[in-house]
Design a protein around this motif. Structure first.
Motif, PDB file in Angstrom:
ATOM      1  N   GLY A 193       7.712  15.035 -49.288  1.00  0.00           N
ATOM      2  CA  GLY A 193       8.405  16.294 -48.926  1.00  0.00           C
ATOM      3  C   GLY A 193       9.327  16.273 -47.746  1.00  0.00           C
ATOM      4  N   GLN A 194       9.239  15.217 -47.013  1.00  0.00           N
ATOM      5  CA  GLN A 194      10.221  14.854 -45.949  1.00  0.00           C
ATOM      6  C   GLN A 194      11.460  14.492 -46.662  1.00  0.00           C
ATOM      7  N   CYS A 195      12.727  14.737 -45.787  1.00  0.00           N
ATOM      8  CA  CYS A 195      13.795  14.273 -46.217  1.00  0.00           C
ATOM      9  C   CYS A 195      14.473  13.203 -45.144  1.00  0.00           C
ATOM     10  N   VAL A 196      15.216  12.231 -45.779  1.00  0.00           N
ATOM     11  CA  VAL A 196      15.604  11.042 -44.824  1.00  0.00           C
ATOM     12  C   VAL A 196      17.079  10.806 -45.392  1.00  0.00           C
ATOM     13  N   ARG A 197      17.710  10.048 -44.518  1.00  0.00           N
ATOM     14  CA  ARG A 197      19.102   9.573 -44.652  1.00  0.00           C
ATOM     15  C   ARG A 197      18.866   7.941 -44.767  1.00  0.00           C
ATOM     16  N   ASN A 198      19.690   7.373 -45.530  1.00  0.00           N
ATOM     17  CA  ASN A 198      19.612   5.755 -45.269  1.00  0.00           C
ATOM     18  C   ASN A 198      21.144   5.349 -44.492  1.00  0.00           C
ATOM     19  N   GLU A 199      20.675   4.904 -43.207  1.00  0.00           N
ATOM     20  CA  GLU A 199      21.851   4.402 -42.836  1.00  0.00           C
ATOM     21  C   GLU A 199      22.194   2.554 -42.908  1.00  0.00           C
ATOM     22  N   GLY A 200      21.305   2.159 -43.686  1.00  0.00           N
ATOM     23  CA  GLY A 200      21.655   0.902 -44.165  1.00  0.00           C
ATOM     24  C   GLY A 200      21.905   0.731 -45.979  1.00  0.00           C
ATOM     25  N   ASP A 201      21.780  -0.445 -46.224  1.00  0.00           N
ATOM     26  CA  ASP A 201      21.971  -0.617 -47.751  1.00  0.00           C
ATOM     27  C   ASP A 201      20.445  -0.547 -48.316  1.00  0.00           C
ATOM     28  N   TRP A 202      20.447  -0.873 -49.669  1.00  0.00           N
ATOM     29  CA  TRP A 202      19.172  -0.687 -50.466  1.00  0.00           C
ATOM     30  C   TRP A 202      18.414  -1.929 -50.314  1.00  0.00           C
ATOM     31  N   HIS A 203      19.063  -2.888 -50.022  1.00  0.00           N
ATOM     32  CA  HIS A 203      18.366  -4.228 -49.600  1.00  0.00           C
ATOM     33  C   HIS A 203      17.986  -4.428 -48.220  1.00  0.00           C
ATOM     34  N   ASP A 204      18.493  -3.635 -47.261  1.00  0.00           N
ATOM     35  CA  ASP A 204      17.940  -3.502 -45.834  1.00  0.00           C
ATOM     36  C   ASP A 204      18.041  -2.223 -45.575  1.00  0.00           C
ATOM     37  N   LEU A 238      13.642   3.687 -54.586  1.00  0.00           N
ATOM     38  CA  LEU A 238      12.242   3.461 -54.098  1.00  0.00           C
ATOM     39  C   LEU A 238      12.613   2.990 -52.748  1.00  0.00           C
ATOM     40  N   ALA A 239      11.561   3.704 -51.663  1.00  0.00           N
ATOM     41  CA  ALA A 239      11.514   3.213 -50.397  1.00  0.00           C
ATOM     42  C   ALA A 239      10.746   1.714 -50.094  1.00  0.00           C
ATOM     43  N   SER A 240      11.330   1.217 -49.255  1.00  0.00           N
ATOM     44  CA  SER A 240      10.578   0.011 -49.062  1.00  0.00           C
ATOM     45  C   SER A 240       9.009   0.039 -48.413  1.00  0.00           C
ATOM     46  N   LEU A 241       8.257  -0.881 -48.820  1.00  0.00           N
ATOM     47  CA  LEU A 241       6.897  -0.759 -48.247  1.00  0.00           C
ATOM     48  C   LEU A 241       6.621  -0.498 -46.770  1.00  0.00           C
ATOM     49  N   GLU A 242       7.574  -0.906 -46.318  1.00  0.00           N
ATOM     50  CA  GLU A 242       7.366  -0.672 -44.783  1.00  0.00           C
ATOM     51  C   GLU A 242       7.410   0.791 -44.428  1.00  0.00           C
ATOM     52  N   TYR A 243       7.770   1.769 -45.253  1.00  0.00           N
ATOM     53  CA  TYR A 243       7.978   3.039 -44.838  1.00  0.00           C
ATOM     54  C   TYR A 243       6.588   3.652 -45.613  1.00  0.00           C
ATOM     55  N   SER A 244       5.759   2.859 -46.236  1.00  0.00           N
ATOM     56  CA  SER A 244       4.760   3.713 -46.827  1.00  0.00           C
ATOM     57  C   SER A 244       3.316   3.936 -45.898  1.00  0.00           C
ATOM     58  N   PRO A 245       2.826   4.724 -45.968  1.00  0.00           N
ATOM     59  CA  PRO A 245       1.583   4.917 -45.165  1.00  0.00           C
ATOM     60  C   PRO A 245       0.607   3.657 -45.003  1.00  0.00           C
ATOM     61  N   ASP A 246       0.110   3.050 -46.243  1.00  0.00           N
ATOM     62  CA  ASP A 246      -0.902   2.177 -45.987  1.00  0.00           C
ATOM     63  C   ASP A 246      -0.018   0.861 -46.151  1.00  0.00           C
ATOM     64  N   GLY A 247       1.395   0.942 -46.251  1.00  0.00           N
ATOM     65  CA  GLY A 247       1.999  -0.491 -46.391  1.00  0.00           C
ATOM     66  C   GLY A 247       2.002  -1.319 -47.763  1.00  0.00           C
ATOM     67  N   GLU A 248       1.346  -0.593 -48.756  1.00  0.00           N
ATOM     68  CA  GLU A 248       1.007  -0.965 -50.015  1.00  0.00           C
ATOM     69  C   GLU A 248       1.713  -0.272 -51.102  1.00  0.00           C
ATOM     70  N   SER A 249       2.180   1.050 -50.978  1.00  0.00           N
ATOM     71  CA  SER A 249       2.622   1.801 -52.046  1.00  0.00           C
ATOM     72  C   SER A 249       4.083   2.179 -51.816  1.00  0.00           C
ATOM     73  N   LEU A 250       4.879   2.174 -52.991  1.00  0.00           N
ATOM     74  CA  LEU A 250       6.351   2.647 -52.884  1.00  0.00           C
ATOM     75  C   LEU A 250       6.457   4.168 -53.051  1.00  0.00           C
ATOM     76  N   THR A 251       7.271   4.682 -52.474  1.00  0.00           N
ATOM     77  CA  THR A 251       7.825   6.136 -52.346  1.00  0.00           C
ATOM     78  C   THR A 251       9.190   6.388 -53.051  1.00  0.00           C
ATOM     79  N   CYS A 252       8.988   7.524 -53.787  1.00  0.00           N
ATOM     80  CA  CYS A 252      10.172   7.746 -54.596  1.00  0.00           C
ATOM     81  C   CYS A 252      10.996   8.602 -53.758  1.00  0.00           C
ATOM     82  N   LEU A 253      12.324   8.255 -53.573  1.00  0.00           N
ATOM     83  CA  LEU A 253      13.478   9.132 -53.040  1.00  0.00           C
ATOM     84  C   LEU A 253      14.405   9.657 -54.089  1.00  0.00           C
TER      85      LEU A 253
END
Length: 257
Positions: A193-204, A238-253
């Motif tokens: 439910g949270q909204c984000v913006r990406n100030e990098g590219d999808w590799h970083d 897909l958000a990187s694993l570092e943005y997941s609560p457990d560090g193991e799951s991917l989140t859909c954006l």
């Protein structure tokens, strides 16, 4: 008539008396040092040390011990090696040690080689200091013994040297500890439910949480991609694993527009 040979000791000066204009640096010619002084009693708690055959070179007191106190001066390109050789009584030895070591602490570092020679010189003086401290108080002095003065580490020259050394010794470890304690900024864990913006590219990726009503909001975190029924839509990212609560799951954006 033949002239009689000169008698031993004749003349205006006694053969063993000190001569005028003695070049001795402390004003005492070697002949004026008393020989044969009776050994002084060693007080309780002091270890007897090997005694010199005559008294202190400065004041003539006993007991005295042979020791060499060294100093060093660095002058960028040139350098000077200083030394004072005993025997010294306790007070004169400590005064010489403290004076030369204090001068070395602020005069000895000003040269490429002097940086290494100065600490060696100071360490060599520690042995002489230990020998002086084991002596009993001086007795039988011809002239007044030197005043040892304040201990070495309480003198201004030593304090002026210690302040930058302490700072240089403690500042780097403190900075390292502060860096480890702060650590790198950990990215926030995304919640559905949270909204984000990406100030990098999808590799970083550099995702920043943004108000969903803001014009800067670009994506909405919809659901974890690896849970049952959590397949992302075709247009989702897909958000990187570092943005997941457990560090193991991917989140859909899901794009907002």
């Amino acid at each position: 008539m033949a002239t009689p040979p000169p008698q031993h000791g004749a003349g205006p000066y006694h053969p063993y008396a000190p001569q005028q204009g003695s070049p001795h640096p402390y004003g005492l010619p070697p002949q004026a040092v008393p020989y044969g002084l009776p050994p002084q009693a060693v007080p309780y708690g002091h270890q007897p040390v090997p005694q010199a055959p005559y008294g202190c070179r400065v004041c003539g007191a006993q007991p005295a011990v042979r020791a060499t106190v060294r100093g060093h001066q660095g002058m960028l390109v040139l350098m000077r090696f200083l030394r004072q050789e005993g025997p010294f009584c306790r007070d004169c030895g400590l005064a010489t040690y403290r004076g030369m070591s204090a001068d070395t602490l602020w005069q000895g570092w000003w040269g490429p080689l002097s940086v290494f020679i100065t600490p060696v010189t100071l360490l060599m003086n520690v042995g002489a200091r230990a020998r002086f401290l084991r002596l009993a108080p001086p007795a039988g002095a011809i002239v007044r013994s030197l005043d040892p003065g304040r201990p070495l580490w309480r003198r201004p020259s030593a304090l002026a040297f210690l302040v930058p050394v302490v700072l240089l010794a403690f500042v780097p470890p403190v900075l390292v500890l502060l860096g480890l304690a702060a650590g790198e900024d950990k990215p926030p864990a995304l919640i559905t439910g949270q909204c984000v913006r990406n100030e990098g590219d999808w590799h970083d990726q550099k995702l920043l949480i943004t108000d969903c009503g803001s014009a800067n909001a670009q994506y909405r975190a919809t659901r974890p991609a690896d849970k049952p029924g959590g397949t992302c839509a075709p247009r989702d990212f897909l958000a990187s694993l570092e943005y997941s609560p457990d560090g193991e799951s991917l989140t859909c954006l899901t794009p907002l527009r």
